[in-house]
Each structure stands twice: as C-alpha cells, then as structure tokens.
Motif scaffolding. Structure first.
Motif, PDB file in Angstrom:
ATOM      1  N   LEU A 369       0.812  -1.215   0.000  1.00 38.59           N
ATOM      2  CA  LEU A 369       0.000   0.000   0.000  1.00 38.59           C
ATOM      3  C   LEU A 369       0.845   1.265   0.000  1.00 38.59           C
ATOM      4  O   LEU A 369       0.562   2.218  -0.755  1.00 38.59           O
ATOM      5  CB  LEU A 369      -0.934  -0.004   1.220  1.00 38.59           C
ATOM      6  N   LEU A 370       1.922   1.299   0.801  1.00 33.98           N
ATOM      7  CA  LEU A 370       2.644   2.549   1.039  1.00 33.98           C
ATOM      8  C   LEU A 370       3.922   2.712   0.213  1.00 33.98           C
ATOM      9  O   LEU A 370       4.350   3.839  -0.045  1.00 33.98           O
ATOM     10  CB  LEU A 370       2.983   2.670   2.531  1.00 33.98           C
ATOM     11  N   LEU A 371       4.545   1.637  -0.219  1.00 38.63           N
ATOM     12  CA  LEU A 371       5.793   1.775  -0.974  1.00 38.63           C
ATOM     13  C   LEU A 371       5.605   2.531  -2.286  1.00 38.63           C
ATOM     14  O   LEU A 371       6.494   3.279  -2.700  1.00 38.63           O
ATOM     15  CB  LEU A 371       6.415   0.400  -1.237  1.00 38.63           C
ATOM     16  N   PRO A 372       4.438   2.367  -2.996  1.00 43.26           N
ATOM     17  CA  PRO A 372       4.263   3.183  -4.212  1.00 43.26           C
ATOM     18  C   PRO A 372       4.208   4.676  -3.945  1.00 43.26           C
ATOM     19  O   PRO A 372       4.308   5.483  -4.885  1.00 43.26           O
ATOM     20  CB  PRO A 372       2.925   2.675  -4.784  1.00 43.26           C
ATOM     21  N   LEU A 373       4.061   5.085  -2.657  1.00 47.58           N
ATOM     22  CA  LEU A 373       3.986   6.508  -2.341  1.00 47.58           C
ATOM     23  C   LEU A 373       5.357   7.118  -2.061  1.00 47.58           C
ATOM     24  O   LEU A 373       5.452   8.323  -1.825  1.00 47.58           O
ATOM     25  CB  LEU A 373       3.074   6.709  -1.115  1.00 47.58           C
ATOM     26  N   SER A 383       9.902   7.694   8.734  1.00 47.49           N
ATOM     27  CA  SER A 383       8.923   8.496   9.462  1.00 47.49           C
ATOM     28  C   SER A 383       7.577   8.390   8.767  1.00 47.49           C
ATOM     29  O   SER A 383       7.465   8.576   7.544  1.00 47.49           O
ATOM     30  CB  SER A 383       9.359   9.967   9.532  1.00 47.49           C
ATOM     31  N   LEU A 384       6.543   8.132   9.569  1.00 49.36           N
ATOM     32  CA  LEU A 384       5.200   7.989   9.015  1.00 49.36           C
ATOM     33  C   LEU A 384       4.678   9.322   8.500  1.00 49.36           C
ATOM     34  O   LEU A 384       3.878   9.371   7.561  1.00 49.36           O
ATOM     35  CB  LEU A 384       4.252   7.420  10.080  1.00 49.36           C
ATOM     36  N   GLY A 385       5.181  10.425   9.066  1.00 48.68           N
ATOM     37  CA  GLY A 385       4.738  11.748   8.635  1.00 48.68           C
ATOM     38  C   GLY A 385       5.108  12.059   7.208  1.00 48.68           C
ATOM     39  O   GLY A 385       4.434  12.843   6.539  1.00 48.68           O
ATOM     40  N   ASP A 386       6.208  11.425   6.695  1.00 45.81           N
ATOM     41  CA  ASP A 386       6.607  11.644   5.312  1.00 45.81           C
ATOM     42  C   ASP A 386       5.636  10.968   4.336  1.00 45.81           C
ATOM     43  O   ASP A 386       5.462  11.440   3.215  1.00 45.81           O
ATOM     44  CB  ASP A 386       8.023  11.112   5.085  1.00 45.81           C
ATOM     45  N   LEU A 387       5.018   9.846   4.793  1.00 48.56           N
ATOM     46  CA  LEU A 387       4.116   9.107   3.912  1.00 48.56           C
ATOM     47  C   LEU A 387       2.678   9.608   4.041  1.00 48.56           C
ATOM     48  O   LEU A 387       1.970   9.744   3.033  1.00 48.56           O
ATOM     49  CB  LEU A 387       4.178   7.611   4.242  1.00 48.56           C
ATOM     50  N   LEU A 388       2.244   9.818   5.280  1.00 45.02           N
ATOM     51  CA  LEU A 388       0.856  10.242   5.541  1.00 45.02           C
ATOM     52  C   LEU A 388       0.889  11.546   6.329  1.00 45.02           C
ATOM     53  O   LEU A 388       0.707  11.550   7.562  1.00 45.02           O
ATOM     54  CB  LEU A 388       0.107   9.153   6.323  1.00 45.02           C
ATOM     55  N   LYS A 401     -10.501   8.952   7.681  1.00 48.25           N
ATOM     56  CA  LYS A 401     -10.342   8.776   6.243  1.00 48.25           C
ATOM     57  C   LYS A 401      -9.338   9.814   5.739  1.00 48.25           C
ATOM     58  O   LYS A 401      -9.460  11.005   6.026  1.00 48.25           O
ATOM     59  CB  LYS A 401     -11.687   8.949   5.552  1.00 48.25           C
ATOM     60  N   LEU A 402      -8.345   9.317   4.978  1.00 49.68           N
ATOM     61  CA  LEU A 402      -7.275  10.183   4.491  1.00 49.68           C
ATOM     62  C   LEU A 402      -7.259  10.200   2.959  1.00 49.68           C
ATOM     63  O   LEU A 402      -7.405   9.135   2.324  1.00 49.68           O
ATOM     64  CB  LEU A 402      -5.912   9.706   4.991  1.00 49.68           C
ATOM     65  N   HIS A 403      -7.079  11.380   2.397  1.00 50.87           N
ATOM     66  CA  HIS A 403      -6.854  11.537   0.959  1.00 50.87           C
ATOM     67  C   HIS A 403      -5.359  11.771   0.761  1.00 50.87           C
ATOM     68  O   HIS A 403      -4.808  12.784   1.214  1.00 50.87           O
ATOM     69  CB  HIS A 403      -7.658  12.703   0.404  1.00 50.87           C
ATOM     70  N   VAL A 404      -4.681  10.836   0.134  1.00 50.04           N
ATOM     71  CA  VAL A 404      -3.223  10.843   0.053  1.00 50.04           C
ATOM     72  C   VAL A 404      -2.793  11.109  -1.391  1.00 50.04           C
ATOM     73  O   VAL A 404      -3.284  10.430  -2.317  1.00 50.04           O
ATOM     74  CB  VAL A 404      -2.637   9.511   0.552  1.00 50.04           C
ATOM     75  N   THR A 405      -1.895  12.061  -1.538  1.00 57.68           N
ATOM     76  CA  THR A 405      -1.289  12.349  -2.851  1.00 57.68           C
ATOM     77  C   THR A 405       0.178  11.961  -2.789  1.00 57.68           C
ATOM     78  O   THR A 405       0.927  12.395  -1.895  1.00 57.68           O
ATOM     79  CB  THR A 405      -1.427  13.839  -3.203  1.00 57.68           C
ATOM     80  N   SER A 406       0.591  11.126  -3.732  1.00 56.83           N
ATOM     81  CA  SER A 406       1.961  10.609  -3.712  1.00 56.83           C
ATOM     82  C   SER A 406       2.951  11.677  -4.153  1.00 56.83           C
ATOM     83  O   SER A 406       2.633  12.561  -4.952  1.00 56.83           O
ATOM     84  CB  SER A 406       2.065   9.382  -4.622  1.00 56.83           C
ATOM     85  N   SER A 407       4.191  11.553  -3.653  1.00 56.23           N
ATOM     86  CA  SER A 407       5.285  12.433  -4.098  1.00 56.23           C
ATOM     87  C   SER A 407       5.757  12.041  -5.485  1.00 56.23           C
ATOM     88  O   SER A 407       6.452  12.804  -6.140  1.00 56.23           O
ATOM     89  CB  SER A 407       6.449  12.357  -3.096  1.00 56.23           C
TER      90      SER A 407
END
Length: 813
Positions: A369-373, A383-388, A401-407
């Motif tokens: 889930l998170l590595l593509p971000l 650090s979790l703050g860098d991802l979310l 509920k979070l809306h996440v935009t990837s770097s």
C-alpha cells in the motif's frame, strides 16, 4: 506410576471405602430397627396371649363357683340361678360371655325332654336313683340370662355329636373342656357358639351329677383382649377340628407373612387347640423406624458423592494446571511466529509506530500500500509523517479517512481508511498500531451508485412512480421518495415498515381486495398482485392508487421471501376513464333510440317498396337496413363492454334444453351465412341434455362465433355446430375451413377491439368486441372458452356449459 494414575487409584479406593461404609451402615441400622420393631410386636402378641389365658381362667373360676353352688345347695332353683348370674354381672360387656347354665342327665321314664329329675331335687335325693338316668343324654336345665338364649333350655347335648363327645370326655376325665365352634346349635338363635363344660360330682362318692357350662360367642370371644387390638394389632383365631386330648399339640410361634409383622401361635386350652394369627396394622407399621436406614444410606451416598466430587475436582485441577503449564510453554515458544504470520498474511495493512512516528514494523499488505507513495525500498525506520502527512498521531483513537497524494507524479491519489489504536509496552513506552485499508475503488463505486440512485430518483419522480421493496421474512420495507409523494405522507422516524403504514389510511371497501390480491401473489396463486385502491390523504380527500407487485425471491419450499412493486397515483386517469365510460354509455344510449326509429322506418319503406316492386328502391333500403343492423349490433357490443368494465354485466342462469338453443342459434345465422356463400350444419346429441346457462346470452355467444366462422370461412364450405357430452359439462364447438388465425394474433384474440392485421380481416369488418364479450359471458355462466387453429385448415372455437344435475345422472348412466 504417574501422578495422574496414582490420583485416580486414590479416588477409586476412597469411593469403594465410603460406598462400603454407607451400605454397611444401612444394613446395620436396618437390622437394629427391624429387631426393635419385632420386639415391640412380640410384646403386643405376649400381652394378647396373656389376656386370652386370663380370660379362659376367669371363665373356669366362674364355673368352679357355679359347681360349688350346686354341691353346697340341697337344690338349685331358677331364682337362685338368676341371683347368682346377677351377682356375677353377666351383662358386663368386658366378660365377653353370653350365658352360664346347668345341664343334667335325662331320666329314663321322662324321655329326652322330661323334667322329673332336676337340680332342685338336691344331692341327697339323686343318690337313690342313679339307675333311672340315661348316661348319654344331657339336658340343659337352667340358663342365665335367659334373654335371647331361652331356646337353649331343654337342649340335649346328644343332638350335636361333637358337643356330646366333649361332654362325655369331660364327664369321664373330670376336667373342664371347651367345645369346638358349633354353628347353629339352635337355629332359632343363630350365630356361632362354643361351650365350656365343667363336670359336677357328688362330694363323697364321686358320682356324676351334671355340667356347669358357659356359652361363649365365638365372634366376640377373641375381641377386646388388649387396648392395642384393632389399633396396633389384629387377631384371628381358628379351631382345631380334633377333639381327642392326646392328639392335640401346641405349635411354636412362626412368622406367617414376611411382608409385615405377623405371628401364628397355636395354644391348647381346656382340651381344645386354637390357632391364633397376629398381624400388625398399618398404624403400627407407620410408626416403625423404617426411614432411618434410608436416611443413613442417603447421608452415606451424599458423603461419598461429595468426597468423590472433591477428589475429581482436585484431580481435574491438578491435570488442568499441568496442561496449562505445558500449553503456556508451547504458546510462549510459538507466539512470536504466530504474531508474524498474522501480520504478514493479514489483508489489512498494519503498521506499528513509536511516539515520534517512526515505523517499527510493517506487514506485507502495508508494503504494497505505502511503498508506491515513496522512492524508498523499505518502510521500517522511516517516518510515518513523510508518507501520511495528514495523519494526526496525537489525536484520539478511532477511524479516520485520508486523501493521500503521492510524491511520485505517476502514482494515483488514494483514499485510505485508517484505524488508530494507542497502547503501552511493559516498560511503559507508548506505541501506536495502525490498521489501513485502500478504499479508493469502494469510494468511487459508492459515488457512482449514489449518482445512479439520484438519477433513478429523478426519473421516478418525473414519471411519479413510487417503488417499494418488502422483506417478507423480517416484516420490513424500503420505499422510494416518490412513493412518499404519491402516498402524500412523510417518512416516520424509526419506522421499519412504511409500506404497512398505508393500510391505516386505506378505504375500508378496498382493504379486503388489496389484501386478497397480495396474499394470492405471495402464496403463488397469481403471478402479480395488481389492484387499485383509495387512500385518504387529508380532509377526507381520497386518491386512487394503482399497485403492481411481484414476488422476486422464494425459499426452496416455495415460501415468499421478497416482493418488489410500484405504486402510482391514478386519480386523474381514473377520472378520465370514468368520464370516457360515461360518455360512451351516454352516446350508446342516445344512439339506440334513433336507430330503433330508423330501423322501423326502413322496415315500413321496405314493405311499401315490395308492393310497388321498385328494385332500385329495394336495394337501397336493404343496404340501409343492413347498416342499421350493424350499427345496432355495435351499440349493443359497446353497452355490453361498458357493463363489463363497470362490473354490471349480469347473467340469469337456469336450466334450458341444449337442442333448443342450438336450433335457435343456427336458424338466426342462416341468412347471414348465405351472404358469405357458406352452409351451416348442426349435429345434435342423441340424448336430450339440459344445461345450466342464460339462454339469451349463450345464443348471443353462439351467433357471434357462428357469424365469425361464416365470415372467415372459404366460399362454398360448411360451418359445423356440434356438442360433446362430458361428465359434468357440455362442450359446444363451431368449426370452419378458412385461412386460420395468425400466430402473432392468438395471444390477444380475446382482448377488446382486437382484429387480425391483414387485409382480409379488415375487409370483412367487425368491431373486435365480440370475442371479448363472449369470454366474459361464458366465464360468468361457469364455463370456459378457447380455440384451436391451423393455417388454411380447420379452425375450432369452443366453450363449455355446466350440465344440470339430471343431465349429469343420465350421462353417467
């Protein structure tokens, strides 16, 4: 031996010991209680025997006194005998004695019943006449009290062999004897008596004088021996049939019944053996200590059960502790592997972070889930703050509920559902566990569904169609917004079945019809539940609602589970239909009167034209009459159709002759058949049949079917009218040879205003109402209607009519 086996051996030995102790105590207490009861019963027996012995001794002393009275007196008179009896108080019930008396030998010259020698002669006078007495006859001289026993006077002992034998034995031995029970010595007295005989001898010479005797009532003799008799003990006595003293033996006391306390005792008294049975009463049995042994046994079993339970609990607890220790050891060994396996195989993304937000652990789903971000190859230590960045780790626990935009520019934005749970380690260090799930697709689908639902609601609202969905198992329903609009109501709070609420506002005349249509559909008798009803919207304003529902889900056994349907407000449509019906009825009725006048006028003109023989005028009048008939028939069909729609089309069913109906119908159609160059043939049943129908209406159906058959038959063919007798019905058929009925038209042939869409049908005319009216009429008269047709071959229209009871009997015969 293992500790488990050793504990079970101890439990078994303890159980056997306590069971043995319980049963030993049971038998010991039973033996002691039984022994005491036997002793108590034996005391009652001994008291009874002692009382019986005392009663016999009392009677013997009483006779001794009477013997002494005779010997001491020069002569016994009746008065002295009476005074002696009164002195003894023989009437006292405690003596259990009927009477006492004296008996002497009978003199030779006086016969058996003489009184020349009596005790009143005295002892001195009897010394000089021993040769005058009869040795084997003993006559009763005195008896006191004489009441009820007067018949014993002058009784000769020789009249009873047993009594005489005992008397002679007493005379010869000088002993006191008791006779056996002698029923009915004197029949006039009745009852069973026994005698106690004591011989009387002269004092000096010892010559025999007579007997002093006592009369004992056998039924009363053995009663009242003790105060316990009848309450604690019952006594029964039997006499030994033997009378010889040397053949009488006393039997030992033996039990006669092992089921209670009883004894049988044989005793010898005054030359007679009595067999006496003693038996306890229920009152005696009830006070014996029978329950003591059962109480002891119950207490012993209870103690055994408690000991066994305690030992079993201790053994089970010891075994459980051992299993628990072993299990805990295995759990501790596999806990780390199990934790990792759960984390790695979980479908949810799971992260564990410390207070500063550093990722300590992540499962496989979290990596996906998170590595593509991020551009990094691993998550642990990051650090979790860098991802979310939008996630607040310091906030309260729960779902978010979070809306996440990837770097990464190529990565798609995500919608992630996160559950946060804060906990502390054994050292008090704060940890946070995050459960995450990608709901991007779900949210997109939910949005699409909401947009589709909105479009459907707009579409339903534009056409004003209310939709309902009923869960028949749970008794709940879901309805659309337009349903509330059509029903002129609003959704009530916490109402699980708004569909059911409409019943309250439904018109009472329509409620039963509505429920029947719905029940028939649910139970499978009909495919749809179609019904119109009125509902009260406000201020007694009634609106017409049309409901159409179907069952969409059933259980394997056929039980309806779910029903879907629509409801629309048809108030305006209903008003238009009613206006249309009123208009058609008005027009039809208004046309009937001028048509009748026109037909009458044309008939008069036709008659006048025939007199003048004007062929051109005849043809014009004939055409006008034909069109008038067609127009009148059309008006009649429209009126019948209107009656059908309003439910006022009635039939008057009665019994009519089938042959008569067939003849009338065929005669009416002959002229019409000639117009189409066809013939009409009628085949009647051989046996006259009576059918239950409305004659006028059934002829209307027949003429309609015959006219259609003639109209569509090939030229120069024959239309056949036949009747077939069935067990309970008559099947009437109309056959013709013609083009037949097109396949695409067959399913709507009985609908109003229906005609086959071909040039031949159009050319031959017709309103398309005849077959629809015919079907309604036949069904109202209790029959059915149908047809069979093949292209360019025979076409058959048929209908059935019920036979009357008489015709049914004839048909069966």
């Amino acid at each position: 031996m293992s500790s488990d086996h050793k504990a079970r051996w101890i439990q078994g030995i303890s159980l056997v010991f306590f069971l043995g102790l319980s049963f030993s105590s049971f038998f010991l207490v039973h033996k002691v209680a039984h022994g005491r009861s036997q002793e108590s019963f034996q005391v009652l027996v001994d008291q009874s025997l002692t009382s019986l012995d005392r009663r016999f001794e009392d009677y013997s002393r009483l006779l001794d006194g009477l013997n002494g009275l005779v010997i001491a007196s020069d002569g016994i008179t009746a008065l002295e005998m009476s005074n002696y009896a009164k002195a003894l108080n023989l009437s006292d019930s405690m003596l259990m004695l009927d009477a006492i008396g004296l008996a002497s030998m009978a003199p030779q010259e006086s016969g058996l019943h003489g009184h020349s020698v009596a005790f009143s002669a005295g002892v001195g006078q009897l010394e000089s006449m021993p040769s005058m007495l009869q040795a084997d006859h003993f006559i009763v001289q005195f008896i006191e009290p004489p009441t009820n026993l007067q018949k014993f006077l002058e009784l000769d002992f020789a009249s009873n062999p047993d009594l005489l034998a005992i008397a002679k034995k007493a005379r010869d031995t000088g002993q006191t004897f008791v006779t056996g029970h002698s029923p009915d010595l004197v029949p006039q007295i009745g009852g069973t008596r026994m005698f106690m005989l004591k011989p009387i001898y002269k004092p000096q010479k010892g010559d025999f004088i007579g007997f002093a005797f006592a009369v004992l009532n056998v039924e009363d003799f053995f009663n009242g021996l003790t105060s316990a008799q009848g309450k604690m003990i019952e006594i029964q006595a039997e006499f030994n049939a033997l009378t010889a003293i040397d053949r009488i033996k006393t039997l030992p006391a033996t039990p006669i019944d092992t089921s209670d306390y009883s004894r049988r005792q044989s005793i010898e008294k005054f030359g007679q053996t009595f067999s006496i049975a003693f038996k306890s009463t229920p009152q005696f049995d009830a006070i014996q200590p029978f329950r003591a042994r059962w109480i002891v046994l119950a207490l012993g079993l209870l103690i055994t059960t408690l000991v066994s339970t305690i030992l079993r609990v201790l053994i089970k607890k010891s075994h459980t502790i051992a299993i628990t220790i072993a299990q805990k050891t295995r759990d501790l060994e596999t806990q780390d592997k199990e934790k990792r396996s759960i984390l790695e195989n979980a479908m949810l993304a799971i992260l564990s972070v410390n207070k500063s937000g550093e990722i300590l652990q992540a499962n496989e789903a979290a990596l996906k889930l998170l590595l593509p971000l991020t551009k990094h190859m691993r998550l642990v230590g990051k650090s979790l703050g860098d991802l979310l960045p939008n996630l607040d780790l310091q906030g309260v626990d729960g779902w978010s509920k979070l809306h996440v935009t990837s770097s990464i520019k190529t990565a798609e934005p995500l919608i992630i559902e996160v559950e946060k749970k804060t906990w502390f380690t054994a050292e008090g260090e704060e940890r946070t566990t995050l459960l995450m799930r990608d709901i991007t697709v779900t949210e997109r689908h939910a949005k699409e569904i909401a947009e589709a639902e909105q479009r459907w609601n707009l579409a339903l609202r534009s056409v004003q169609i209310g939709v309902f969905d009923i869960d028949l198992q749970r008794g709940t329903s879901v309805v659309s917004d337009t349903w509330f609009d059509n029903m002129h109501t609003v959704a009530l709070p916490n109402c699980k079945n708004p569909y059911q609420e409409q019943m309250v506002r439904m018109h009472m005349d329509d409620l039963a019809l509505f429920k029947k249509a719905e029940r028939d559909c649910i139970e499978g008798r009909t495919e749809r539940a179609e019904v119109r009803f009125r509902i009260n919207v406000a201020n007694d304003e009634w609106r017409w609602i049309k409901s159409d529902a179907v069952v969409v889900e059933r259980a394997p056994d056929g039980t309806a589970l779910r029903m879907l349907g629509i409801q629309t407000d048809v108030t305006e449509t209903f008003k238009l239909e009613r206006m249309k019906r009123d208009f058609v009825a008005t027009v039809s009725h208004e046309l009937r009167t001028p048509l009748t006048s026109i037909k009458g006028a044309l008939g008069l003109l036709q008659g006048q034209s025939q007199i003048e023989k004007n062929q051109i005028t005849d043809r014009l009048i004939e055409i006008a009459l034909s069109n008038s008939d067609r127009l009148a028939s059309l008006v009649d069909d429209i009126l019948d159709m209107e009656k059908m729609n309003s439910g006022n089309l009635n039939v008057e069913v009665s019994s009519f002759s089938l042959n008569e109906i067939l003849s009338d119908a065929s005669q009416q159609i002959e002229t019409y058949a000639s117009q189409w160059n066809v013939g009409v043939e009628m085949l009647k049943p051989e046996v006259e049949q009576m059918i239950s129908t409305d004659k006028k209406r059934v002829i209307q159906v027949l003429t309609n079917l015959l006219s259609n058959a003639c109209k569509f038959a090939h030229s120069e063919t024959t239309v056949r009218l036949t009747a077939e007798v069935l067990p309970t019905h008559i099947k009437i058929s109309v056959r013709n040879l013609g083009p037949g009925i097109p396949e695409e038209f067959r399913n709507k042939i009985f609908q109003p205003f229906s005609q086959a869409d071909n040039s031949n049908a159009r050319q031959r005319g017709g309103t398309g109402l005849g077959l629809s009216i015919s079907r309604t009429l036949i069904e109202l008269m209790g029959g059915t209607i149908g047809f069979e047709s093949e292209p360019d071959q025979e076409t058959v229209f048929w209908f059935t009519c019920p036979l009357t009871e008489t015709s049914e009997i004839l048909a069966v015969a």
